[in-house]
Design a protein around this motif. Structure first.
Motif, PDB file in Angstrom:
ATOM      1  N   GLU A 133       0.819  -1.224   0.000  1.00 18.97           N
ATOM      2  CA  GLU A 133       0.000   0.000   0.000  1.00 18.97           C
ATOM      3  C   GLU A 133       0.852   1.272   0.000  1.00 18.97           C
ATOM      4  O   GLU A 133       0.365   2.350  -0.320  1.00 18.97           O
ATOM      5  CB  GLU A 133      -0.984  -0.032   1.172  1.00 18.97           C
ATOM      6  N   ARG A 287     -15.182   3.768   1.018  1.00 20.45           N
ATOM      7  CA  ARG A 287     -14.123   4.189   1.949  1.00 20.45           C
ATOM      8  C   ARG A 287     -13.541   5.512   1.453  1.00 20.45           C
ATOM      9  O   ARG A 287     -13.334   5.683   0.235  1.00 20.45           O
ATOM     10  CB  ARG A 287     -13.059   3.096   1.949  1.00 20.45           C
ATOM     11  N   TYR A 347     -20.115   0.696  10.352  1.00 16.23           N
ATOM     12  CA  TYR A 347     -21.068   0.353   9.296  1.00 16.23           C
ATOM     13  C   TYR A 347     -22.475   0.934   9.444  1.00 16.23           C
ATOM     14  O   TYR A 347     -23.242   0.896   8.502  1.00 16.23           O
ATOM     15  CB  TYR A 347     -21.151  -1.180   9.153  1.00 16.23           C
TER      16      TYR A 347
END
Ligand code: NAD
Ligand code: TYD
Length: 350
Positions: A133, A287, A347
């Protein structure tokens, strides 16, 4: 006997590395340093906890004094550094923990190694485990190589990039004998159910919705965790001093295709009507700053060290699903406590 420090050994990847080293190298004493955050779980290591060559030290890498005491106590021959805050979503909510553990914690370990090894670096090795990443996000084509410029996009990846730079700076400035690897997304047993695959397995099993960020078209390159552990073994023992190795699965999937596959396998395993788990898929708000695609060029490690992934994805996924279905108690212990709170916060408004 060589004393090897493994940090973060109670976590997902760390526990597989500890097990591999304990079983394969009886001539090493493995000291597992872990502070046991929500992601650290000694149950992951219960099969090797009583082995003669295993020691657990509960310690925080952000505590420099404690890190130095452990270097003094064990006179480590090598360090394999995995301890980190590792979940992108948590880094968006709470970046400071990532700065503290991933950057300050890594520097504390580097300082201790520099200090305790300075008279003789011969035979010593500081191995820093990092992620793909740090390279940022790819478009439809191309692969991350060891030469790709760093361009991290999340607080997690920026903190890992920062630690990678510091490890290389200690090599350049102090000649610390280091090696690094940057790996793609791992999956397998013992992964905390905040990450895509174990979260989805757990939700499918419990007939809960499967939250897919955005359109589900983001791409990840998946590697079975035991293959990552074997790559770490290979690099620790045979990697060139000062070098970096990319590790990947050569296995790209969009999130949606991956979840479809997972649903179909689970329908069979749970004896449900074919297609019923796919109905649980729910598209939720994306996201923030979601990286589109990660994919690793793993040719250097194959050419130079002879390592490549051993498992086909279908086989790895089956093994992973079987492990979660057979280890309900492990899941229950995690899900009691803070997990519910985390899940709700993450969530409920998406
Ligand atoms: P994890 O979150 O499952 O485990 C991290 C471990 O580190 C836990 O046991 C935790 O208790 C420990 N830890 C956290 N903060 C600590 C501190 N301050 N002091 C001591 N211990 C601490 O993570 P993981 O997925 O196993 O990842 C391990 C390493 O591999 C990380 O460095 C991560 O960046 C890297 N990595 C992960 C992946 C992946 O797909 N999971 C891919 C590439 C690289
Ligand atoms: P994750 O497992 O968090 O790993 P990373 O962000 O480090 O790649 O996520 C993998 C992919 O799955 C990523 O594109 C984000 C996506 N995702 C979802 O769609 N829903 C979820 O609930 C989670 C946790 C991830």
């Amino acid at each position: 006997m060589k004393n090897i420090l493994i940090t973060g050994g109670a976590g997902f990847i760390g526990s597989h590395v500890v097990r591999l080293f304990i079983n394969k190298y009886p001539e090493y004493r493995i000291i597992n340093l872990d502070v046991l955050t929500y992601a650290g779980n000694l149950e992951n290591l219960k099969d090797i906890a009583e082995k003669d060559n295993y020691v657990f030290e509960k310690a925080d890498i952000t505590d420099a004094k404690r890190v130095n005491e452990l270097f003094e106590k064990y006179n480590f021959d090598g360090v394999i550094h995995l301890a980190a805050e590792s979940h992108v979503d948590r880094s968006i909510t709470n970046p400071m923990e990532f700065i503290n553990t991933n950057i300050i914690g890594t520097v504390n370990l580097l300082n201790a190694a520099k200090e305790y090894w300075k008279d003789n670096f011969e035979g010593k090795r500081f191995y820093h485990i990092s992620t793909d990443e740090v390279y940022g996000s790819l478009g439809k084509t191309g692969l991350f190589t060891e030469e790709t410029s760093y361009d991290p996009k999340s607080p997690y990846s920026a903190s890992k990039a920062s630690s990678d730079h510091l490890v290389r700076a200690y090599k350049n400035t102090y000649k610390l004998p280091i090696v690094l690897s940057n790996c793609s997304n791992n999956y397998g047993a013992n992964q905390f159910p905040e990450k895509l695959i174990p979260l989805s397995i757990n939700n499918i099993k419990n007939n809960k919705t499967i939250p897919i960020y955005g359109k589900g078209d983001n791409i990840r390159d998946w590697l079975f965790v035991e293959d990552h552990a074997s790559a770490i073994d290979t690099i620790y023992h045979n990697g060139q001093n000062g070098d970096t190795y990319n590790i990947g699965g050569i296995n790209e999937w969009t999130n949606l295709d991956l979840i479809h596959k997972l649903c179909d396998i689970m329908d069979v395993k749970l004896g449900r009507e074919f297609g019923s788990s796919r109905k649980l898929i729910t598209f939720v708000t994306d996201r923030a700053g979601h990286d589109m695609r990660y994919a690793i060029d793993a040719s250097k490690i194959e050419k130079e060290l002879g390592w490549k992934p051993s498992l086909q994805f279908e086989e790895g996924l089956e093994k992973t699903i079987d492990w979660y279905l057979d280890n309900q108690k492990w899941i229950d212990n995690i899900i009691s406590g803070d997990y519910e709170k985390y899940y709700d916060q993450q969530y409920k408004n998406r």
